[in-house]
Every structure is written in C-alpha cells, then in structure tokens.
Design an enzyme around this catalytic site. Sequence first.
Site, mmCIF file in Angstrom:
data_model
loop_
_atom_site.group_PDB
_atom_site.id
_atom_site.type_symbol
_atom_site.label_atom_id
_atom_site.label_comp_id
_atom_site.label_asym_id
_atom_site.label_seq_id
_atom_site.Cartn_x
_atom_site.Cartn_y
_atom_site.Cartn_z
ATOM 1 N NE ARG A 178 -4.301 -1.658 0.759
ATOM 2 C CZ ARG A 178 -5.412 -1.382 1.021
ATOM 3 N NH1 ARG A 178 -6.082 -0.527 2.137
ATOM 4 N NH2 ARG A 178 -6.377 -1.904 0.264
ATOM 5 C CD GLN A 183 -2.574 5.750 -4.303
ATOM 6 O OE1 GLN A 183 -3.564 6.139 -4.936
ATOM 7 N NE2 GLN A 183 -2.199 6.393 -3.584
ATOM 8 C CG ASP A 206 -5.040 -1.249 -3.421
ATOM 9 O OD1 ASP A 206 -5.482 -2.536 -3.421
ATOM 10 O OD2 ASP A 206 -5.047 -0.618 -2.497
ATOM 11 C CB SER A 250 -8.190 0.297 -3.167
ATOM 12 O OG SER A 250 -7.376 0.433 -1.936
ATOM 13 C CE1 TYR A 274 -4.973 -2.492 5.402
ATOM 14 C CE2 TYR A 274 -2.711 -2.298 5.702
ATOM 15 C CZ TYR A 274 -3.839 -2.549 5.048
ATOM 16 O OH TYR A 274 -3.569 -3.086 3.399
#
Length: 409
Positions: free
Chosen positions: A120, A125, A128, A131, A225
């Site tokens: 992450r 991104q 990912d 997500s 997290y």
Amino acid sequence: MKLGIARERREGERRVAATPETVQQLIGLGLEVLVESRAGTASGHGDDAYVLAGARVVRELEPGSLDILAHVRPLEPATAAALRRGAVTVGLASPSSELATVQALAAAGVTSFALELVPRISRAQSMDALSSQALVAGYRCVLEAAMRLPRFFPLFMTAAGTIPPARVLVLGVGVAGLQAIGTAKRLGARVSANDIRPASADEVASMGGTFIRLDLETAEASGGYARELSADRGALQRRLLAPHVAQTDVLITTAAVPGRRAPLLVSKEMVQGMRPGSVVVDLAAESGGNVEGSVPGQDIEVDTADGQGTVTLVGMKDAASAMPADASRLYAKNVANLLALMVRDGTLAVDFGDEVVAGTCLTHDGEVRHAPTAEALAVSGGPASRDATPGGAAPGGATKRESENKGVV
C-alpha cells in the site's frame, strides 16, 4: 509468451481478469493473449470483442501450456497443480483461507502473485485490487439499502408536507466506507460515520459526513490500518455505538482487519433497538460479519424490541460481482498494470528487487514467500519458506499504503 484469461467458475462470480481494452495493453507488452470462451460474457464483453482487440478465444484453457494465468477468484488446487513449473499467476488468492491452493502452487513451482498483497504505497495504487473492488462494494451497499428502505433517502418539501432525509450510519471508514458515505450523500441522506482510527475524521468530513467520536482508545496499526480491539474494548465500543445505531434508518458496516475475522461491531440487541423498517447492510458478512446474525447472500427479518415491526438485515455476498462491468474494468487494469512491471518485450522479467513485485509475490520456486501464509502452512503441516519476510515484502519494502486512502477496505 502465452497469457491465459480464465473464465471464472465459482458460483456468483461475474467478473473477468481482462477486458478488450486491457487485452490491447497486454498485447502491447508483447504477450499472446488467450481468452477462454465466454469469460467476459457476464461483464458485457463477448468473445467477438476480444477477437477484435487481438486476443485468441479458445474453448477451454490448458493450464499446462500457459506462461501466465490471470484470474479473479482464487484458483482451485487442481488448476494450480496443472500449471507448469515456472509459470506465473496473477489474481486474488485469499491466502489465509485457501491454504490448499497455496500449497499446490508452491509444490508445482509456480510463481504466484496475490493482489491482496499489493504493497500500500503510492506507486502501487494502480494495481491495488482491494481498493478498486471495495469502491464498487461500498457503492453497491448503499443501493441495496435504498431499495429495501420503505422511505426516501433525500429531503422533500411538498404541498402535502415535508419529508425529512433518511439517517445513514456507516461503520468502518476505509475505501468501501468512504464510497458508501459519498453515495448516501449523493442520494440526499444525512450521513454520519465512525471508525476506530482518529485520522478517519477528516476523511469523513471531506465526503460530507459527520464523524461520531467515541470515548475509546485509538486503534490504528502501521500504515493506517485498523487493528483489532481487545474483547472488553470491543464490548465498550458496542455500548457506545448503541444509541447512535438506534437513531439510524440505515446502518452500513464495512469494517475489516486484513487477514483476520471481521470485528463484531453490532449485536443482535442493537439491531432490535432500531426503528421498524430500518435496514442494516453488512458488507463484511462473508468474512465473519460486523453484525451478529448476518448471513452472506441472505436477507433476515429481525423483530424489533418493542414488537412493532422488523429490521431487515442484509448480508452482502459477491458485492463487487453484482456490478461486473465496472468492477471488471477496474480489476482488469489492476492486473495489466502489475504485469507491466514484470514483462519486457514479451518476456517475463520478475525483479524481486522491486518492492511492489516482491510484496505481491505469494509463492516462488517451490517456496511460500508471504510470511503469515508460510507460518499458517507450517502449523498445518505444509511447506514454509525460509526466506519469507513479514507482509510478503522484500527486506525494507513497504507493505502498506501511505497516508492517502488509509484504512481498512
């Protein structure tokens, strides 16, 4: 090199690992793309569209002939075992719950990349998948709630009187939760939210919601997290949330702790304390559930405490698959972008010095590189890697996303 795009066979799965658009991207990398017939039908992509994009459509993939296999859901152990040594797989792997497949991949000498393990960090991104699919799921949760709620979401001022907006409460402010907040706001609801990570307050405000602050300890792990609360703190959290839940027309829960059972946020008594006609949507139903009594894929009517009606408890299942066109569009780009890091002029060039490649790798050369999975296999009697590093990353590699998009998904 041959890249195969599998037709998903698990019940309820409608996504596909490549779209005609990403097929062109993959061919541009020098790959020969084979698409299993009807792989994209459920997501709106017929075989002809793949042919026009330059792919070769085959009736059924032969795993042993492929250099790379891209998929959505975790592979079956038999499929993993049929792959040739040195082949590469890219897809969701659910390593904590699919140990038999992980063991089969390692035994077959397959280099597998699990999209759940994508580090992450900002550079990753675009790869990912957690997500991208959480965005779809969060949006879908609100639609499911709106269809079941026996009243409007927005405020209406009419000659016959004023109808107040529905009150929506979102628990868990990761990617899915933020999307749920934004979607409910666009539908006109009054939205509030809570998360055990203090940084979430600004994110909720940025989406137009109101953050509910509880007198509870901070529970944020590295990388933004959430971490699990102790049993007594979890009970305190539920007590503090109870009055907010009771005032809500729609409750949406999206909280998750990576690699663990979903935390219990809402008890049956809290659901019974809601107003008749209220709706609860539990996005985490498949991973144990945030709401006591939720069942994946089922609507359950819960009698209210006053006996005057019921609350509808919706256990979400295959949330992203319910919107396969856009879910596949996003997921296929995640897959293609990851492969772009590892393919040069049509040849695999897997560089474990790259923190994204190293962090996403699950198995390689007969070993399990993801430390938690290797440990779980060792406990169960399977092979463990002597070189596995925590979180699956290369030494010194990041395994969590930086400040933007923090949180659970």
